[in-house]
Write an enzyme that holds these catalytic residues in place. Structure first.
Site, PDB file in Angstrom:
ATOM      1  N   CYS A 163       8.331  -0.882  -5.698  1.00  7.34           N
ATOM      2  CA  CYS A 163       7.557  -0.863  -4.451  1.00  7.34           C
ATOM      3  C   CYS A 163       7.940  -1.968  -3.471  1.00  7.34           C
ATOM      4  O   CYS A 163       7.429  -2.004  -2.340  1.00  7.34           O
ATOM      5  CB  CYS A 163       6.073  -0.951  -4.763  1.00  7.34           C
ATOM      6  SG  CYS A 163       5.545   0.225  -6.021  1.00  7.34           S
ATOM      7  N   HIS A 295       0.082  -5.540   0.861  1.00  6.15           N
ATOM      8  CA  HIS A 295       0.605  -4.503  -0.020  1.00  6.15           C
ATOM      9  C   HIS A 295      -0.499  -3.467  -0.253  1.00  6.15           C
ATOM     10  O   HIS A 295      -0.244  -2.273  -0.192  1.00  6.15           O
ATOM     11  CB  HIS A 295       1.098  -5.110  -1.334  1.00  6.15           C
ATOM     12  CG  HIS A 295       1.882  -4.155  -2.169  1.00  6.15           C
ATOM     13  ND1 HIS A 295       3.022  -3.524  -1.709  1.00  6.15           N
ATOM     14  CD2 HIS A 295       1.689  -3.702  -3.436  1.00  6.15           C
ATOM     15  CE1 HIS A 295       3.497  -2.730  -2.654  1.00  6.15           C
ATOM     16  NE2 HIS A 295       2.700  -2.816  -3.718  1.00  6.15           N
ATOM     17  N   GLU A 306      -4.007  -9.613  -4.850  1.00  6.17           N
ATOM     18  CA  GLU A 306      -3.415  -9.966  -3.558  1.00  6.17           C
ATOM     19  C   GLU A 306      -4.355 -10.830  -2.739  1.00  6.17           C
ATOM     20  O   GLU A 306      -3.923 -11.819  -2.128  1.00  6.17           O
ATOM     21  CB  GLU A 306      -3.048  -8.705  -2.788  1.00  6.17           C
ATOM     22  CG  GLU A 306      -2.358  -8.993  -1.458  1.00  6.17           C
ATOM     23  CD  GLU A 306      -1.724  -7.775  -0.820  1.00  6.17           C
ATOM     24  OE1 GLU A 306      -0.892  -7.951   0.093  1.00  6.17           O
ATOM     25  OE2 GLU A 306      -2.056  -6.641  -1.243  1.00  6.17           O
ATOM     26  N   LYS A 327      -1.439   1.685   4.038  1.00  5.23           N
ATOM     27  CA  LYS A 327      -1.323   2.713   2.994  1.00  5.23           C
ATOM     28  C   LYS A 327      -2.535   3.629   2.998  1.00  5.23           C
ATOM     29  O   LYS A 327      -2.469   4.765   2.529  1.00  5.23           O
ATOM     30  CB  LYS A 327      -1.155   2.069   1.628  1.00  5.23           C
ATOM     31  CG  LYS A 327       0.202   1.422   1.376  1.00  5.23           C
ATOM     32  CD  LYS A 327       0.289   0.886  -0.040  1.00  5.23           C
ATOM     33  CE  LYS A 327       1.648   0.260  -0.314  1.00  5.23           C
ATOM     34  NZ  LYS A 327       1.861  -1.004   0.401  1.00  5.23           N
ATOM     35  N   HIS A 332       1.320   5.468  -0.151  1.00  2.00           N
ATOM     36  CA  HIS A 332       2.246   4.476  -0.705  1.00  2.00           C
ATOM     37  C   HIS A 332       3.631   5.106  -0.802  1.00  2.00           C
ATOM     38  O   HIS A 332       3.868   5.980  -1.631  1.00  2.00           O
ATOM     39  CB  HIS A 332       1.750   4.049  -2.082  1.00  2.00           C
ATOM     40  CG  HIS A 332       2.445   2.855  -2.641  1.00  2.00           C
ATOM     41  ND1 HIS A 332       3.708   2.457  -2.262  1.00  2.00           N
ATOM     42  CD2 HIS A 332       2.037   1.939  -3.573  1.00  2.00           C
ATOM     43  CE1 HIS A 332       4.059   1.373  -2.934  1.00  2.00           C
ATOM     44  NE2 HIS A 332       3.060   1.038  -3.735  1.00  2.00           N
ATOM     45  N   PHE A 391       5.916  -3.167  -9.200  1.00  2.00           N
ATOM     46  CA  PHE A 391       5.975  -3.089 -10.656  1.00  2.00           C
ATOM     47  C   PHE A 391       7.205  -3.855 -11.131  1.00  2.00           C
ATOM     48  O   PHE A 391       8.253  -3.866 -10.485  1.00  2.00           O
ATOM     49  CB  PHE A 391       6.099  -1.631 -11.110  1.00  2.00           C
ATOM     50  CG  PHE A 391       4.779  -0.891 -11.169  1.00  2.00           C
ATOM     51  CD1 PHE A 391       3.581  -1.530 -10.958  1.00  2.00           C
ATOM     52  CD2 PHE A 391       4.764   0.462 -11.455  1.00  2.00           C
ATOM     53  CE1 PHE A 391       2.383  -0.851 -11.029  1.00  2.00           C
ATOM     54  CE2 PHE A 391       3.570   1.165 -11.530  1.00  2.00           C
ATOM     55  CZ  PHE A 391       2.376   0.498 -11.313  1.00  2.00           C
TER      56      PHE A 391
END
Length: 403
Positions: A163, A295, A306, A327, A332, A391
């Protein structure tokens, strides 16, 4: 001596629009591009929503030979690159062609091509596939086709860091121009995983929402996939200035970090190191930053981690920051997500409009920041950050400034 780097072109296609202007209008209006998925075997999925690109007629844009070579993620990339390069006004020939390259991010590459050909071989029982399957599905296909289409002969490659792919790619492009390795770079990212196999794989993680993406809201249920591309022209400032180019904003710093902790669970410390590193690289104080494009995936783990990382990095100034996740509108885009989200950063700097986090319903005490809920906001900001946390614990943060 380090050179200044500016953005002189931008292009996109995503669930909110087929151009930058359409996308920014949608962001300003808080539109939701997430809806019911439409593709073969969608009824076999438990997750049936996504930020799917609608009304994109590839057959009318690309000829038969090109269609045999271009996976959907490559089609999106070429579409967005045309818009970005046209806006930049650059013509790549002579020395400029040899000193301009392409660095793009994607997590999966030609996922639709994988899916189609697995179905052909394993379900339909065919023993042959098209001879161009490998060049169509490879992760570097989009970067290679952009370089060929626009005569870009400089350093070109693809970054795949889940990502954070497009943020890592744009950081590399920025560094190449800043150090003088390149005069300009075409950069960004793309992704198209919205096919049966692509969604089925994500279902297995049990992090997907079945109804909406609600980042930072206490009743959030998970992430929603999207697809599309965001492409930019990064150019050396003096080169752009000398030719009278329109400058969208300046890229002033970046940082990357690794959590070195867990393959899927995010780390506050790793994210905070990337945020603080970007501030240091850009020679910024925390109070210089007005907006962060988060994010913000809409998962419980990501959002609270976050917010904690932002609070640690900005201290008392965290309460003065605006932070939002687009998003919630476009989904995403995995490896392409940071690139499309950079458009919200440019909009904040150029237009003084902060994109909202839509779908926000209930405050979460672990996400107690100003998340610009549900409606866009007019605000003057001079410096913004764009976060991407992937990830594998791979983090990349970009810093941009109004010019």
């Amino acid at each position: 001596m380090m050179k200044r780097v500016v953005i002189t072109g931008a292009g996109t296609i995503n669930a909110l629009g087929h151009s930058v202007s359409e996308t920014l209008t949608s962001m300003q209006e808080g539109r939701c591009g997430i809806g019911a998925l439409e593709f073969q075997d969608v009824d076999r999925l438990s997750i049936k929503i996504g930020g799917q690109v609608r009304d994109f007629e590839a057959e009318g844009r690309f000829n038969r030979q090109q269609m045999a070579l271009y996976d959907r993620f490559t089609q999106f990339t070429l579409f967005a690159a045309d818009e970005a390069i046209q806006q930049s006004g650059l013509a790549f020939d002579g020395e400029l062609a040899t000193t301009t390259g392409v660095v793009l991010g994607t997590a999966g590459g030609g996922v639709s091509t994988w899916d189609d050909n697995y179905r052909s071989v394993y379900e339909d029982g065919k023993n042959r596939v098209h001879p161009f399957v490998v060049p169509k599905l490879m992760n570097n296909a989009a970067a290679s086709h952009v370089s060929m289409e626009h005569n870009l002969k400089g350093p070109s490659f693809t970054v795949s860091t889940a990502c954070a792919s497009s943020n890592h790619a744009m950081a590399q492009a920025f560094q190449m121009v800043r150090t003088g390795m390149a005069t300009a770079m075409v950069t960004g990212g793309s992704e198209s995983m919205l096919c049966f196999g692509g969604v089925k794989a994500w279902e297995g993680l049990r992090v997907m929402s079945k109804d909406a993406c609600r980042p930072f809201s206490a009743n959030r249920k998970g992430m929603v996939q999207g697809e599309g591309a965001g492409i930019f022209v990064f150019e050396e400032y003096e080169h752009a200035k000398a030719r009278g180019a329109e400058i969208l904003c300046e890229v002033i710093g970046f940082a990357m970090s690794s959590d070195a902790a867990d393959i899927v669970m995010p780390s506050k410390q790793g994210a905070a190191r990337a945020i603080s590193g970007a501030l240091k690289d850009a020679r910024l104080n925390p109070e210089d930053v007005g907006y962060i494009n988060a994010h913000g995936t809409g998962t419980a783990a990501n959002d609270k981690t976050e917010c904690a990382a932002v609070a640690d990095s900005f201290g008392q100034h965290a309460d003065q920051l605006m932070i939002s996740s687009t998003k919630s509108m476009h989904g995403h885009l995995i490896g392409g997500t940071g690139a499309v989200e950079l458009l919200a950063c440019i909009m904040a700097l150029r237009d003084g409009v902060i994109a909202p986090t839509i779908g926000y319903e209930e405050p979460d005490p672990e996400c107690a920041l100003d998340v610009v809920p549900n409606e866009a906001r007019d605000a003057k900001v001079d410096v913004v950050l764009s976060n991407a946390f992937a990830f594998g614990g791979l983090n990349a943060v970009l810093a941009l400034r109004k010019i």
